[in-house]
Design a protein around this motif. Structure first.
Motif, PDB file in Angstrom:
ATOM      1  N   UNK A 247      -6.510  10.565 -20.413  1.00  4.13           N
ATOM      2  CA  UNK A 247      -6.188  11.071 -21.757  1.00  4.13           C
ATOM      3  C   UNK A 247      -7.224  10.609 -22.779  1.00  4.13           C
ATOM      4  N   UNK A 248      -7.808   9.433 -22.543  1.00  7.17           N
ATOM      5  CA  UNK A 248      -8.841   8.932 -23.463  1.00  7.17           C
ATOM      6  C   UNK A 248     -10.079   9.813 -23.442  1.00  7.17           C
ATOM      7  N   UNK A 249     -10.235  10.615 -22.401  1.00  7.03           N
ATOM      8  CA  UNK A 249     -11.389  11.514 -22.286  1.00  7.03           C
ATOM      9  C   UNK A 249     -11.131  12.879 -22.931  1.00  7.03           C
ATOM     10  N   UNK A 250      -9.904  13.118 -23.332  1.00  2.07           N
ATOM     11  CA  UNK A 250      -9.580  14.358 -24.028  1.00  2.07           C
ATOM     12  C   UNK A 250      -9.678  14.154 -25.532  1.00  2.07           C
ATOM     13  N   UNK A 251      -9.755  15.236 -26.259  1.00  4.80           N
ATOM     14  CA  UNK A 251      -9.816  15.140 -27.722  1.00  4.80           C
ATOM     15  C   UNK A 251      -8.554  14.453 -28.237  1.00  4.80           C
ATOM     16  N   UNK A 252      -8.740  13.434 -29.077  1.00  2.00           N
ATOM     17  CA  UNK A 252      -7.622  12.653 -29.592  1.00  2.00           C
ATOM     18  C   UNK A 252      -6.630  13.540 -30.318  1.00  2.00           C
ATOM     19  N   UNK A 253      -5.358  13.449 -29.942  1.00  3.51           N
ATOM     20  CA  UNK A 253      -4.313  14.236 -30.592  1.00  3.51           C
ATOM     21  C   UNK A 253      -4.181  15.648 -30.055  1.00  3.51           C
ATOM     22  N   UNK A 257       1.722  12.847 -24.570  1.00  2.20           N
ATOM     23  CA  UNK A 257       2.044  12.479 -23.190  1.00  2.20           C
ATOM     24  C   UNK A 257       3.404  11.798 -23.104  1.00  2.20           C
ATOM     25  N   UNK A 258       4.232  12.277 -22.187  1.00  3.26           N
ATOM     26  CA  UNK A 258       5.529  11.667 -21.911  1.00  3.26           C
ATOM     27  C   UNK A 258       5.478  11.018 -20.529  1.00  3.26           C
ATOM     28  N   UNK A 280      -7.344   2.074 -27.074  1.00  6.21           N
ATOM     29  CA  UNK A 280      -7.935   3.409 -26.961  1.00  6.21           C
ATOM     30  C   UNK A 280      -7.500   4.338 -28.094  1.00  6.21           C
ATOM     31  N   UNK A 281      -6.633   3.837 -28.950  1.00  4.33           N
ATOM     32  CA  UNK A 281      -6.153   4.652 -30.063  1.00  4.33           C
ATOM     33  C   UNK A 281      -5.165   5.725 -29.655  1.00  4.33           C
ATOM     34  N   UNK A 286       1.238   8.645 -26.707  1.00  4.28           N
ATOM     35  CA  UNK A 286       1.823   8.341 -25.398  1.00  4.28           C
ATOM     36  C   UNK A 286       3.185   7.688 -25.621  1.00  4.28           C
ATOM     37  N   UNK A 287       4.201   8.212 -24.951  1.00  2.00           N
ATOM     38  CA  UNK A 287       5.577   7.743 -25.156  1.00  2.00           C
ATOM     39  C   UNK A 287       6.227   7.479 -23.797  1.00  2.00           C
ATOM     40  N   UNK A 288       6.601   6.223 -23.555  1.00  2.00           N
ATOM     41  CA  UNK A 288       7.402   5.883 -22.374  1.00  2.00           C
ATOM     42  C   UNK A 288       8.864   6.155 -22.720  1.00  2.00           C
ATOM     43  N   UNK A 289       9.458   7.146 -22.073  1.00  2.00           N
ATOM     44  CA  UNK A 289      10.804   7.581 -22.475  1.00  2.00           C
ATOM     45  C   UNK A 289      11.900   7.067 -21.551  1.00  2.00           C
TER      46      UNK A 289
END
Length: 420
Positions: A247-253, A257-258, A280-281, A286-289
């Protein structure tokens, strides 16, 4: 893809009728309806437990008696609701002081209940169940759900009970090949039966807007942002850290991610990830549900479902559940995923352990246009309904039982375990 039985599969999703009729397996023995005893550690949650309940339900619908031995758990209620009976015994215990009394209880249970066949689904219970079945001279079946790798001779010996069955069920060809090559299993006793999805439950058309809203509100999913979902218990090998790096390699925002799955007893994995996520900002994204009690709705909320396991999955139920809900799946290219995901048609298989490859797969799924998503969804749903339904799994399992009960069982020699 090798299919043990032709059960009338079709390919067009809109032409499929979900029919689960087990009348072909209705039969009687000299004592009446056949009785099958399934043995596993507990009935809490997971693929082993789900398969146990599904087969118990099929047995009852075929007019058989279904017994299950475990230490119990939340799924006992579901088991009893389908007409099966649960008996609580400590078959999970690795304490040698309990083995003799548990073994004696199993021997007595098989005798008193007139059990015709014993089916073990886990290693510790299998050691007790194997000997109890032999004592009562009834057929013994195992299903190998676990990863077959063994780091040492002691582990191989422990695993070897799972290849001592009169019939050994492997949940994928990947597992079957490992059993043949590493444990010397006689191919004549091996049957490959993939796991199955309840198509009446995992049906995109049956998930209501109210269910989607309830989950979306609970998880505070932002509007207008694609959802990437990893459904898995929070353990090291399921690849949560790998997904964070991807996810850090994708555009931020660009996505939310769940991480859907229990982390009880494994909080150190989550705790170790949280500082990395913050660095990584990615904390807002990112949400642990935790555990979810409505996985069909969860899958339908997702734009992409990920299986990032670092080690090969023996089968990978997530892959078929996601496809049954018409969702693109991005999975590591090893293990059972190679048998369930059609690359470029129902999802993407990417290099295992490579965050860049995983990021590329997610990006490709997120950039599908409307027509592309629709075609993929239709193909994915049809693929699962053709090859991975609950009915197919249960019917093939009942066929194995019938094979043993209809003629002389090809019993495994008590001393002829796999080469260890």
């Amino acid at each position: 893809m090798n299919q043990p039985l032709d059960l009338g599969a079709t390919t067009a999703p809109d032409s499929i009728r979900i029919i689960e009729d087990y009348e072909a397996f209705r039969r009687t023995t000299v004592r009446g309806a056949p009785t099958v005893l399934q043995v596993l550690p507990a009935l809490v949650s997971g693929g082993v437990e789900r398969g146990t309940v599904d087969v118990a339900r099929a047995l009852v619908e075929a007019g058989w008696r279904a017994l299950v031995v475990s230490r119990g758990g939340p799924m006992v209620h579901e088991l009893e609701r389908v007409g099966a009976r649960h008996i609580a015994l400590p078959v999970y215990a690795k304490n040698p002081l309990l083995w003799r009394s548990t073994f004696d209880a199993l021997v007595d249970l098989i005798w008193q209940e007139g059990v015709d066949l014993v089916h073990a689904r886990s290693r510790m219970p299998a050691w007790l169940a194997w000997r109890a079945a032999r004592r009562n001279r009834v057929p013994f079946v195992t299903t190998f759900h676990q990863r077959p790798a063994a780091a040492n001779a002691a582990k191989r010996l422990y695993n070897s009970v799972m290849v001592r069955g009169d019939r050994v069920i492997a949940i994928s060809h990947y597992v079957a090949d490992r059993l043949l090559n590493e444990y010397g299993l006689d191919p004549a006793r091996l049957r490959v039966i993939p796991r199955g999805v309840d198509l009446s439950l995992f049906d995109p058309d049956k998930v209501t807007a109210e269910r989607l809203i309830r989950l979306s509100d609970r998880w505070r999913i932002p509007d207008g942002v694609p959802v990437v979902m990893l459904p898995a218990r929070v353990t090291q090998w399921k690849g949560h850290g790998l997904l964070v790096d991807a996810l850090a390699r994708l555009e931020r925002g660009s996505c939310h991610c769940l991480m859907v799955g229990e982390d009880e007893g494994r909080r150190s994995v989550k705790a170790a990830l949280e500082p990395r996520i913050a660095k990584l900002g990615l904390t807002p994204h990112i949400h642990f549900v935790g555990r979810c009690d409505d996985m069909p709705a969860a899958y339908k909320l997702a734009d992409v479902v990920v299986s990032a396991s670092l080690d090969p999955e023996p089968f990978g139920r997530v892959m078929i559940e996601a496809q049954a809900m018409g969702r693109p799946i991005v999975a590591a290219d090893h293990g059972g995923a190679r048998e369930t995901v059609l690359p470029g048609e129902t999802g993407w298989l990417v290099k295992p352990g490579d965050p860049g490859a995983l990021a590329d797969g997610i990006r490709a799924a997120l950039t599908l246009d409307g027509d592309g998503r629709r075609r993929l969804s239709e193909r994915a749903v049809g693929h699962v309904r053709e090859h991975f339904s609950r009915y197919q799994m249960c019917a093939r399992t009942l066929a194995v039982y019938s094979e043993l009960l209809d003629g002389p069982a090809a019993r495994a020699d008590d001393g002829a375990a796999a080469a260890v």
